[in-house]
Design a protein around this motif. Structure first.
Motif, short mmCIF file in Angstrom:
data_model
loop_
_atom_site.label_atom_id
_atom_site.label_comp_id
_atom_site.label_asym_id
_atom_site.label_seq_id
_atom_site.Cartn_x
_atom_site.Cartn_y
_atom_site.Cartn_z
N MET A 1 41.02 4.20 -12.45
CA MET A 1 40.34 4.13 -11.15
C MET A 1 39.21 3.12 -11.22
SD MET A 1 38.36 7.17 -9.06
CE MET A 1 39.87 8.09 -8.91
N SER A 2 39.10 2.28 -10.24
CA SER A 2 38.01 1.30 -10.19
C SER A 2 37.03 1.71 -9.11
CB SER A 2 38.56 -0.10 -9.90
OG SER A 2 39.20 -0.11 -8.66
N TYR A 3 35.81 1.29 -9.29
CA TYR A 3 34.74 1.62 -8.35
C TYR A 3 34.28 0.35 -7.66
CZ TYR A 3 34.47 5.93 -11.10
OH TYR A 3 34.74 7.09 -11.74
N THR A 4 33.85 0.50 -6.45
CA THR A 4 33.31 -0.64 -5.73
C THR A 4 32.02 -0.22 -5.06
OG1 THR A 4 34.58 -0.08 -3.74
CG2 THR A 4 35.58 -1.65 -5.28
N ALA A 5 31.22 -1.19 -4.76
CA ALA A 5 29.97 -0.96 -4.05
C ALA A 5 29.74 -2.14 -3.14
CB ALA A 5 28.82 -0.79 -5.03
N PRO A 6 29.01 -1.94 -2.07
CA PRO A 6 28.76 -3.04 -1.15
C PRO A 6 28.04 -4.17 -1.84
CG PRO A 6 28.09 -0.92 -0.20
CD PRO A 6 28.41 -0.67 -1.62
N ILE A 7 28.44 -5.39 -1.53
CA ILE A 7 27.80 -6.59 -2.09
C ILE A 7 26.84 -7.14 -1.04
CG2 ILE A 7 28.17 -8.89 -3.01
CD1 ILE A 7 30.94 -8.06 -3.82
N THR A 8 25.57 -7.15 -1.39
CA THR A 8 24.57 -7.66 -0.47
C THR A 8 24.50 -9.17 -0.56
OG1 THR A 8 22.88 -7.38 -2.14
CG2 THR A 8 23.22 -5.54 -0.66
N GLN A 9 23.97 -9.77 0.48
CA GLN A 9 23.89 -11.23 0.50
C GLN A 9 22.78 -11.71 -0.44
OE1 GLN A 9 23.46 -12.64 4.48
NE2 GLN A 9 25.48 -11.94 5.10
N THR A 10 22.94 -12.94 -0.87
CA THR A 10 21.97 -13.54 -1.78
C THR A 10 20.62 -13.69 -1.08
OG1 THR A 10 23.72 -14.75 -2.86
CG2 THR A 10 21.49 -15.53 -3.20
N ARG A 11 19.56 -13.43 -1.82
CA ARG A 11 18.21 -13.62 -1.31
C ARG A 11 17.35 -14.12 -2.44
NH1 ARG A 11 15.18 -9.60 -3.42
NH2 ARG A 11 16.24 -7.66 -4.01
N THR A 12 16.16 -14.55 -2.12
CA THR A 12 15.23 -15.01 -3.15
C THR A 12 14.46 -13.81 -3.71
OG1 THR A 12 13.53 -15.41 -1.49
CG2 THR A 12 14.98 -17.26 -2.06
N LEU A 13 13.88 -14.01 -4.90
CA LEU A 13 13.06 -12.95 -5.47
C LEU A 13 11.82 -12.73 -4.61
CD1 LEU A 13 13.14 -13.92 -9.27
CD2 LEU A 13 14.38 -12.06 -8.16
N ASN A 14 11.52 -11.47 -4.33
CA ASN A 14 10.34 -11.16 -3.53
C ASN A 14 9.25 -10.56 -4.42
OD1 ASN A 14 11.01 -8.40 -3.94
ND2 ASN A 14 12.29 -8.40 -2.09
N LYS A 15 8.15 -10.18 -3.79
CA LYS A 15 6.99 -9.68 -4.54
C LYS A 15 7.34 -8.44 -5.35
CE LYS A 15 2.18 -8.25 -3.89
NZ LYS A 15 1.10 -8.02 -2.88
N GLN A 16 8.13 -7.55 -4.74
CA GLN A 16 8.51 -6.32 -5.44
C GLN A 16 9.40 -6.62 -6.64
OE1 GLN A 16 7.38 -3.20 -4.91
NE2 GLN A 16 8.56 -2.62 -6.73
N ASP A 17 10.28 -7.63 -6.51
CA ASP A 17 11.13 -8.02 -7.64
C ASP A 17 10.29 -8.50 -8.82
OD1 ASP A 17 13.48 -7.48 -6.23
OD2 ASP A 17 13.59 -9.51 -5.41
#
Length: 439
Positions: A1-17
């Motif tokens: 069985m394989s698992y998948t998860a939603p792929i979010t769009q690319t973004r830049t690193l933010n302050k929290q990152d």
């Protein structure tokens, strides 16, 4: 069985990152200092925690055996931390791992020696190392997983590289403290009381790291983990899923960990001791060369992590491992010329930094629902075997076979790493193994 998860769009690193990366890397550095400071004072410890009439080589081997025990227990700590990390959150496990590391380190600095309590001295030392092994078994894979799932998908290599640089910073702190101690006090004072200071400092460092991580907020990854719970309860235990359904990924991750353990254990941690024992270097020269090599390692871990985001994974591993093998061979072959130490050792340290890119492979090949368990099982099982046995093997080979044995061992393993890179390159980076579900 394989698992998948939603792929979010690319973004830049933010302050929290940036905050998450900084706190994770700094906390990892302070915790890793606690784990490895033992090896920098292994010669002193071998004199203090074993009988005076024991042969020097045997007490050294037993000391490395106690050091190795911290690696052998890592899989258990990693599996338990991964389980409860999914259950209660990564932040809580980060706090627990630091506490479990800081207190034993502090206790080691306060332990009575063999002269005072006999056989109980090495036994207590062994117990403290086991507690440290439990802690680090959950820290490293958990941190890699945490930052990889927190940052944008085209910054995963950079994040893993920065985190590995943070762990390398812990080695640098250990080397710096060891150098200061050897320069500032006499050998007699070091054996009498000076060896305790680095361990007591380590306990303080651990408390500082615990304080810093209170500012580390749970990211959306924990919400995803919460969603997994029901799936994991219905399906197999995550570790069982890792072994039965992701065996190729697990084997490749374990082999890369073996290469990583050789680069870190032998070149960064054991070489200062080997330089003194086998090649006649003074403690100060060996430690100063080691400091330069670790600085090179710190820089290159981040560099190679960035390269993983920009280039084909197999190509980076192939080229990086070839360069590491060549640099290590040159370094060891030049050791009879003491004037070259401060050139060849930093070069070798920089090239060993290819190991900073291996975490990128590990977090990419396991899907989200089992990633923590997959990385933890692969990394800790391989490190328990390779990292645990390497000090004993190297010590034996150096004393009884050839003083160049450490170089042959490490060069051979980086050749293995190059073959893995070639395999990934030929197979188009083995896309069938990659779980593109993070970012």
């Amino acid at each position: 069985m394989s698992y998948t998860a939603p792929i979010t769009q690319t973004r830049t690193l933010n302050k929290q990152d940036y905050k998450t990366l900084a706190l994770s890397a700094l906390g990892g550095a302070l915790e890793f200092y606690d784990f490895i400071i033992f090896v920098f004072f292994s010669i002193t410890i071998s004199h203090l925690f074993f009988p005076d009439d024991m042969p020097a080589w045997l007490s050294q081997v037993q000391t490395f055996g106690i050091f190795a025990a911290g690696y052998l227990i890592r899989p258990f700590g990693g599996i338990v931390m991964a389980h409860f990390g999914d259950l209660f959150g990564r932040k809580r496990m980060f706090t627990l791992s630091i506490l479990l590391m800081a207190l034993p380190t502090l206790f080691i600095g306060c332990l009575p020696t063999y002269t005072h309590i006999g056989i109980f001295a090495p036994l207590l030392l062994l117990l403290m190392r086991l507690c440290q092994g439990l802690a680090v078994g959950g820290e490293v894979p958990g941190a890699w997983t945490f930052v990889a799932e927190h940052v944008p998908k085209d910054k995963i290599g950079l994040a893993c590289g920065i985190l590995t640089s943070g762990l390398s910073l812990g080695i640098l702190l250990g080397s710096l403290v060891s150098t200061v101690m050897n320069k500032s006090i006499s050998p007699e004072q070091l054996i009498d009381w000076g060896w305790r200071i680095p361990f007591i400092l380590g306990g303080i460092f651990g408390l500082i790291a615990m304080y810093l991580r209170r500012w580390l907020k749970e990211t959306p990854i924990f919400l995803e983990i919460q969603k997994r719970k029901q799936q994991e309860l219905v399906n197999k235990i995550p570790v069982v899923t890792v072994i039965t359904q992701y065996l190729p990924q697990t084997i490749l991750s374990m082999l890369l960990t073996w290469v990583l353990s050789a680069g870190i254990m032998v070149i960064m941690l054991m070489t200062p001791i080997l330089l003194q024992k086998s090649f006649g270097y003074s403690p100060i020269d060996a430690l100063q060369g080691n400091i330069l090599a670790i600085i090179g390692l710190i820089i290159s871990c981040t560099f190679y992590g960035m390269m993983m985001d920009k280039c084909a994974m197999g190509k980076v591993i192939l080229i990086g491992c070839i360069l590491a093998a060549l640099a290590i061979a040159i370094f060891y072959l030049s050791l009879d010329n003491h004037q070259l130490l401060f050139i060849t050792y930093p070069l070798a340290g920089f090239c060993v930094g290819i190991v900073g890119s291996f975490a990128y492979f590990m977090v990419k090949v396991f899907p989200t629902q089992i990633r923590y368990s997959g990385v933890s099982f692969s990394f800790n099982m391989a490190y328990a075997i390779a990292g645990g046995l390497t000090p004993l093997l190297i010590s034996f080979l150096t004393d009884f076979v050839n003083k160049m044995a450490p170089a042959m061992y490490v060069v051979g393993l980086f050749a293995l790493g190059a073959l893995i890179g070639l395999f990934l390159l030929i197979n188009n980076n083995s896309q069938k193994y990659i779980a593109n579900d993070i970012g």
